[in-house]
Design a protein around this motif. Structure first.
Motif, PDB file in Angstrom:
ATOM      1  N   VAL A   1      28.883  32.430  37.383  1.00 33.10           N
ATOM      2  CA  VAL A   1      29.541  32.994  36.202  1.00 33.10           C
ATOM      3  C   VAL A   1      30.006  31.857  35.297  1.00 33.10           C
ATOM      4  O   VAL A   1      30.923  31.110  35.626  1.00 33.10           O
TER       5      VAL A   1
ATOM      6  N   MET B   1      28.702  42.829  34.261  1.00 35.82           N
ATOM      7  CA  MET B   1      27.969  41.627  33.883  1.00 35.82           C
ATOM      8  C   MET B   1      26.733  41.999  33.068  1.00 35.82           C
ATOM      9  O   MET B   1      26.160  43.073  33.234  1.00 35.82           O
TER      10      MET B   1
ATOM     11  N   GLN C   1      37.306  40.386  44.709  1.00 34.03           N
ATOM     12  CA  GLN C   1      37.656  40.557  43.310  1.00 34.03           C
ATOM     13  C   GLN C   1      36.540  41.295  42.573  1.00 34.03           C
ATOM     14  O   GLN C   1      35.376  41.252  42.959  1.00 34.03           O
TER      15      GLN C   1
ATOM     16  N   VAL D   1      30.246  37.812  32.135  1.00 38.96           N
ATOM     17  CA  VAL D   1      30.992  39.004  32.539  1.00 38.96           C
ATOM     18  C   VAL D   1      31.841  39.471  31.357  1.00 38.96           C
ATOM     19  O   VAL D   1      32.473  38.661  30.675  1.00 38.96           O
TER      20      VAL D   1
ATOM     21  N   ARG E   1      33.057  34.304  30.271  1.00 44.52           N
ATOM     22  CA  ARG E   1      33.873  35.512  30.444  1.00 44.52           C
ATOM     23  C   ARG E   1      34.435  35.929  29.088  1.00 44.52           C
ATOM     24  O   ARG E   1      35.016  35.108  28.383  1.00 44.52           O
TER      25      ARG E   1
ATOM     26  N   ASP F   1      31.579  31.229  41.374  1.00 40.92           N
ATOM     27  CA  ASP F   1      31.919  30.417  40.200  1.00 40.92           C
ATOM     28  C   ASP F   1      30.748  29.553  39.723  1.00 40.92           C
ATOM     29  O   ASP F   1      30.742  29.109  38.574  1.00 40.92           O
TER      30      ASP F   1
ATOM     31  N   ASP G   1      28.234  46.765  37.166  1.00 39.56           N
ATOM     32  CA  ASP G   1      29.666  47.010  36.987  1.00 39.56           C
ATOM     33  C   ASP G   1      30.412  47.119  38.311  1.00 39.56           C
ATOM     34  O   ASP G   1      29.824  47.389  39.360  1.00 39.56           O
TER      35      ASP G   1
ATOM     36  N   SER H   1      30.879  42.585  40.914  1.00 35.60           N
ATOM     37  CA  SER H   1      29.888  42.743  39.868  1.00 35.60           C
ATOM     38  C   SER H   1      28.674  41.842  40.109  1.00 35.60           C
ATOM     39  O   SER H   1      27.523  42.247  39.910  1.00 35.60           O
TER      40      SER H   1
ATOM     41  N   ASN I   1      34.962  41.971  30.454  1.00 33.51           N
ATOM     42  CA  ASN I   1      36.097  42.616  31.125  1.00 33.51           C
ATOM     43  C   ASN I   1      36.699  43.711  30.259  1.00 33.51           C
ATOM     44  O   ASN I   1      36.817  43.585  29.038  1.00 33.51           O
TER      45      ASN I   1
ATOM     46  N   GLU J   1      35.065  40.699  39.778  1.00 34.43           N
ATOM     47  CA  GLU J   1      34.007  39.842  39.263  1.00 34.43           C
ATOM     48  C   GLU J   1      32.967  39.535  40.335  1.00 34.43           C
ATOM     49  O   GLU J   1      31.755  39.560  40.082  1.00 34.43           O
TER      50      GLU J   1
ATOM     51  N   CYS K   1      35.062  45.480  35.096  1.00 35.33           N
ATOM     52  CA  CYS K   1      34.161  44.536  34.433  1.00 35.33           C
ATOM     53  C   CYS K   1      32.723  44.957  34.642  1.00 35.33           C
ATOM     54  O   CYS K   1      32.413  45.801  35.479  1.00 35.33           O
TER      55      CYS K   1
END
Length: 341
Positions: free
Chosen positions: A313, A36, A138, A338, A316, A310, A64, A143, A340, A140, A34
């Motif tokens: 972001v 952002m 993770q 983000v 997605r 969370d 990334d 990123s 993906n 995300e 991914c």
């Protein structure tokens, strides 16, 4: 491979046939999971306003995260399967690199191994911030590390460890990252002025001592009365002449206005009031060595739940739906978007 490319006439499109980069002895190939959207730099590259990008078409992106899939024979800092950040694209005959994080594959450079061997590797300094993330993180979250490390390292450069009161102008992802990182560094009294009520509510969830709607004159006056040259630091995440000047009303006589935003144009015009002993410090671009130093504390904060990704972001999308993501940024309906692979 797929990748987002910016053209000379300020257009963004998804190129389906980018060449997969070849790695050298001190490099590793990364399959990005991914990337952002950087609300400032990416839009600046698209608009042709980032001086580091001089040749188009250019492969976009720098926030990334992905997995190492192949390593050069002299690589010691990376292994296959590692989650890493900031894998980039080298220039080639057809496409230049606007860092190239919005591509399916990128390269990380083993800075430590090259320095140990005193090897002459092109652009080896890029490897300083191309770091391995902790097991269990993770993609995300990795990123999101880029924005958090840039702001955390900016605070280190400003020198905030013994400061008590901070004001942040702006309510975008950078402003909220500054808020989160300043809390980590021990500043408890942090106030945020922004133009979006929903984003100010997020700032409150992240621990702001108070928030004010900057476009509401009554709330703006309340902020001025509260801060009235009592703040140690004012972080301007917008960077316009207007917001820099606004900060003058908030900082104490020996305070610092730290400008992170990029909107001041070609000239800075700051009126000199009776306040004479303030500092204006620009922290618009990360210093790689300082960013690398803060990798561990920021990773630890994410893994320990001290920073809630969370809350940052909000959108997605698949890389194929990139237009929706960039539109959400332009419409200011998104914090962090983000894309993906």
């Amino acid at each position: 491979m797929k990748g987002l490319v910016v053209t000379e006439d300020n257009k963004l499109y998804l190129e389906e046939k980018l060449p997969i980069p070849e790695i050298g002895e001190y490099e590793a190939l990364v399959k990005n999971e991914c990337c952002m959207i950087c609300n400032g730099t990416d839009l600046g590259v698209i608009g042709g306003k980032v001086r580091e990008v001089t040749r188009y078409p250019a492969v976009l992106g720098h926030e990334d995260a992905g997995r190492v899939v192949k390593i050069g024979k002299k690589v010691t800092s990376f292994k296959v399967g590692d989650l890493v950040v900031r894998a980039g694209q080298p220039d080639n005959e057809k496409f230049s690199s606007a860092w190239g994080g919005f591509a399916e594959y990128g390269i990380v450079k083993d800075y430590k191994a090259a320095m140990a061997d005193q090897a002459d590797v092109k652009d080896i300094n890029l490897g300083i911030t191309q770091q391995v993330c902790p097991e269990g993180m993770q993609a995300e979250a990795a990123s999101m590390l880029i924005t958090l490390k840039e702001t955390y390292s900016a605070l280190k450069r400003i020198g905030v460890e013994d400061k008590k009161k901070m004001v942040i102008l702006g309510d975008g992802p950078v402003a909220l990252a500054f808020l989160s990182c300043a809390k980590l560094m021990g500043i408890q009294e942090i106030y945020v002025l922004g133009n979006h009520r929903d984003k100010l509510e997020t700032a409150e969830k992240l621990g702001a001592a108070g928030t004010f709607l900057n476009k509401d004159e009554e709330e703006k006056k309340k902020a001025s009365d509260l801060f009235d040259r009592k703040s140690d630091i004012c972080i301007d995440t917008i960077g316009s002449n207007q917001t820099i000047t606004q900060c003058l009303d908030y900082i104490k006589e020996t305070g610092t206005i730290a400008v992170y935003g990029l909107k001041s144009g070609e000239n800075l015009n700051v009126p000199l009031p009776e306040l004479r002993n303030f500092n204006i410090q620009y922290v618009q671009w990360p210093v790689p060595e300082v960013e690398a130093e803060v990798h561990k504390p920021v990773c630890d904060a994410i893994m320990d739940g001290k920073i809630d990704i969370d809350l940052f972001v909000t959108h997605r999308f698949s890389i194929d739906d990139y237009e929706k993501g960039f539109q959400a940024v332009k419409d200011r309906t998104a914090l962090k978007v983000v894309l993906n692979f």
